[in-house]
Design an enzyme around this catalytic site. Structure first.
Site, PDB file in Angstrom:
ATOM      1  N   ASP A 128     -22.725  69.517  62.142  1.00 13.17           N
ATOM      2  CA  ASP A 128     -23.306  70.511  63.041  1.00 13.17           C
ATOM      3  C   ASP A 128     -24.714  70.860  62.550  1.00 13.17           C
ATOM      4  O   ASP A 128     -24.901  71.151  61.371  1.00 13.17           O
ATOM      5  CB  ASP A 128     -22.415  71.760  63.062  1.00 13.17           C
ATOM      6  N   HIS A 135     -32.915  79.885  68.750  1.00 10.68           N
ATOM      7  CA  HIS A 135     -31.676  80.425  68.165  1.00 10.68           C
ATOM      8  C   HIS A 135     -31.925  80.836  66.716  1.00 10.68           C
ATOM      9  O   HIS A 135     -31.593  81.954  66.306  1.00 10.68           O
ATOM     10  CB  HIS A 135     -30.577  79.366  68.249  1.00 10.68           C
ATOM     11  N   GLU A 199     -20.596  79.223  70.705  1.00  6.96           N
ATOM     12  CA  GLU A 199     -21.931  78.643  70.523  1.00  6.96           C
ATOM     13  C   GLU A 199     -22.071  77.490  71.503  1.00  6.96           C
ATOM     14  O   GLU A 199     -21.289  76.536  71.470  1.00  6.96           O
ATOM     15  CB  GLU A 199     -22.139  78.165  69.077  1.00  6.96           C
ATOM     16  N   GLU A 201     -23.396  74.261  72.661  1.00  6.39           N
ATOM     17  CA  GLU A 201     -23.997  73.109  71.986  1.00  6.39           C
ATOM     18  C   GLU A 201     -23.730  71.837  72.788  1.00  6.39           C
ATOM     19  O   GLU A 201     -22.850  71.796  73.648  1.00  6.39           O
ATOM     20  CB  GLU A 201     -23.412  72.937  70.575  1.00  6.39           C
ATOM     21  N   ASP A 233     -18.877  75.581  69.545  1.00  8.54           N
ATOM     22  CA  ASP A 233     -18.615  75.764  68.115  1.00  8.54           C
ATOM     23  C   ASP A 233     -18.260  77.240  67.896  1.00  8.54           C
ATOM     24  O   ASP A 233     -19.081  78.044  67.481  1.00  8.54           O
ATOM     25  CB  ASP A 233     -19.874  75.377  67.329  1.00  8.54           C
ATOM     26  N   ARG A 237     -18.305  85.902  63.457  1.00  7.20           N
ATOM     27  CA  ARG A 237     -19.554  86.367  62.829  1.00  7.20           C
ATOM     28  C   ARG A 237     -19.329  87.258  61.620  1.00  7.20           C
ATOM     29  O   ARG A 237     -20.142  87.253  60.689  1.00  7.20           O
ATOM     30  CB  ARG A 237     -20.411  87.112  63.862  1.00  7.20           C
ATOM     31  N   GLN A 240     -18.364  84.990  58.839  1.00  7.62           N
ATOM     32  CA  GLN A 240     -19.570  84.207  58.508  1.00  7.62           C
ATOM     33  C   GLN A 240     -20.542  85.009  57.630  1.00  7.62           C
ATOM     34  O   GLN A 240     -21.076  84.496  56.646  1.00  7.62           O
ATOM     35  CB  GLN A 240     -20.255  83.785  59.807  1.00  7.62           C
ATOM     36  N   LYS A 253     -16.139  78.934  60.958  1.00  6.35           N
ATOM     37  CA  LYS A 253     -16.403  77.913  61.974  1.00  6.35           C
ATOM     38  C   LYS A 253     -15.263  76.915  62.095  1.00  6.35           C
ATOM     39  O   LYS A 253     -15.121  76.263  63.128  1.00  6.35           O
ATOM     40  CB  LYS A 253     -17.656  77.103  61.587  1.00  6.35           C
ATOM     41  N   THR A 257     -13.186  73.952  67.269  1.00  3.87           N
ATOM     42  CA  THR A 257     -14.387  73.474  67.970  1.00  3.87           C
ATOM     43  C   THR A 257     -13.881  72.781  69.221  1.00  3.87           C
ATOM     44  O   THR A 257     -13.009  71.917  69.128  1.00  3.87           O
ATOM     45  CB  THR A 257     -15.170  72.461  67.107  1.00  3.87           C
ATOM     46  N   GLU A 373     -26.896  86.509  69.703  1.00  2.00           N
ATOM     47  CA  GLU A 373     -28.297  86.632  70.116  1.00  2.00           C
ATOM     48  C   GLU A 373     -28.474  87.627  71.249  1.00  2.00           C
ATOM     49  O   GLU A 373     -29.518  88.255  71.359  1.00  2.00           O
ATOM     50  CB  GLU A 373     -28.807  85.279  70.616  1.00  2.00           C
TER      51      GLU A 373
HETATM   52 CA    CA Z   1     -22.966  75.724  65.443  1.00  2.00          CA
END
Ligand code: CA
Length: 430
Positions: A128, A135, A199, A201, A233, A237, A240, A253, A257, A373
């Site tokens: 990843d 971002h 996320e 992606e 993904d 948070r 994380q 994470k 996925t 975000e």
């Molecule tokens: Ca990611």
């Protein structure tokens, strides 16, 4: 002039899978995994095509690859073989004079809505990246308001090795994970996450790959891409924030996925290739091994959307709402650069490896690729039920869509990548 198919649904201008697309996927039928290509509202069973003599004339390796239960063998054969197979399948499905192969092909088309899709390949490694500067800047600003980007960002495509075992196909429920969460000055506790995020992606499946010790040159990197899919993904948070230093994300994470089941071939995206976004004045030029030819069209003009539907919305019969829209061309690092960088030390990429771009965000409000975000402007997301969201709640469904379009050309859709959050297993909460 777009090619027409004798399958009427494939010629609908809003169709995701016109004849020019023909994405690859793997479905289950009678307990067996089989390779198919999507067309309109159908899927053509490639193994059945091989067994019914409809792929006669193709080389033996291609025929074997079409009979396989996963796409790895086909991925290994390389661009020229993919092209040959696509051209042949296009010939089977193209509108033509009566008496063509239509009557033999038609029984091998299965309704797409009735099929159970599975992961399309045996994914050996998953990497990843972090290639959206928008971002990286928005997220970095939360921690370092004056200096959001770390000094390496404009030189190195930042990435980390992800977890393969928990990659699931679209539609699989995602259980809210537990982990160590540290709040304020108190010691950490082991709890279910209260900051679950998506996320947005794009994933790139690697084709033939390279031998260990032999880098992939950037000029040939796009030839290594078998195709693109959508990828969520999922990220916790709060977990994380506590675990990510100094070695990067780990359990925040690796719990899930999600990828979309259809892999859009790079050949189908050829008309939508564009020059990579120009670096702002003052940014360093990429090092030579990451520098494409001046006229290379290494970016892809693909619109990406995130839709959200809460449990309450679903129960009230409300459709998911679009909460952000971005574009794959907005990345700071192209997928070709990610490949050239990944193999730059001689690391071998193998057929079926999966590379993800990292969260794709645009420069403007409304193009944020994750909820983290969206909080930058301080306002919680408001849903049509009156509910608000800072992060995902149990029962929320997240749905990604993507497509490439251009006047005069058919729309190349990616299908959907969805997942619904289910409550954490309370027994693990301690
Ligand atoms: Ca990611």
């Amino acid at each position: 002039m777009a090619l027409k198919s004798w399958l009427v649904s494939a010629n609908d201008p809003q169709c995701e899978f016109p004849l020019a697309n023909l994405p690859w996927g793997v479905f289950r039928s009678g307990g067996e995994a089989r390779i198919g290509v999507a067309l309109g509202d159908r899927v053509l069973d490639l193994r059945a095509c091989a067994e019914n003599g409809l792929l006669a004339g193709l080389n033996a390796n291609l025929l074997d690859a079409c009979r396989a239960p996963l796409l790895n063998d086909l991925m290994a054969l390389g661009y020229d073989c993919w092209h040959e197979l696509r051209a042949h399948v296009t010939g089977l499905l193209e509108e033509g004079p009566p008496g063509s192969t239509r009557s033999r092909v038609e029984p091998l088309l299965l309704p797409i809505n009735k099929l159970e899709m599975q992961l399309p390949a045996r994914i050996g490694d998953y990497t990843d990246f972090y290639s959206s500067i928008h971002h990286a800047t928005r997220v970095g600003r939360r921690f370092r308001p004056d200096n959001p980007l770390l000094p390496n960002y404009k030189y190195i495509p930042i990435g980390y090795h992800g977890r393969v075992s928990s990659i699931v196909v679209s539609g699989t429920p995602v259980r809210r994970p537990c982990g160590q969460i540290k709040q304020h000055d108190a010691p950490p506790v082991f709890l279910h996450t209260r900051a679950l995020d998506y996320e947005l992606e794009v994933g790139a499946f690697v084709g033939p790959g390279n031998h260990q010790g032999e880098p992939i040159r950037i000029a040939t990197a796009n030839r290594q891409i078998f195709g693109l899919c959508l990828l969520n993904d999922w990220s916790a948070r709060d977990i994380q924030a506590w675990e990510y230093q100094p070695l990067g994300p780990f359990l925040s994470k690796s719990f899930a996925t999600t990828i979309s089941p259809w892999i859009v071939p790079l050949e189908a995206l050829e008309p939508y290739r564009v020059a990579a976004a120009e670096r702002p004045p003052g940014d360093p030029a990429p090092l030579p091994y990451l520098t494409s030819l001046a006229d290379a069209l290494d970016a892809f003009d693909v619109t990406l959307e995130v839709h959200l539907q809460s449990k309450q919305m679903r129960e009230a019969g409300m459709a998911p709402i679009c909460i952000s829209r971005g574009n794959l061309r907005d990345l700071y690092w192209t997928i070709a650069q990610l490949i050239a960088h990944h193999a730059g030390n001689g690391c071998n990429l193998r057929p079926g490896d999966l590379l993800a771009t990292g969260t794709i965000s645009g420069p403007n409000p409304g193009s944020e690729g994750c909820l983290l975000e969206k909080q930058s402007d301080g306002e919680a997301l408001r849903l049509p039920t009156g509910e608000t969201r800072k992060f995902l709640e149990d029962g929320d469904s997240v749905l990604f869509r993507a497509w490439a379009e251009k006047p005069g050309l058919p729309r190349i859709g990616f299908g959907t990548c969805t997942g619904t959050v289910v409550p954490s297993d309370q027994h693990t909460t301690r």
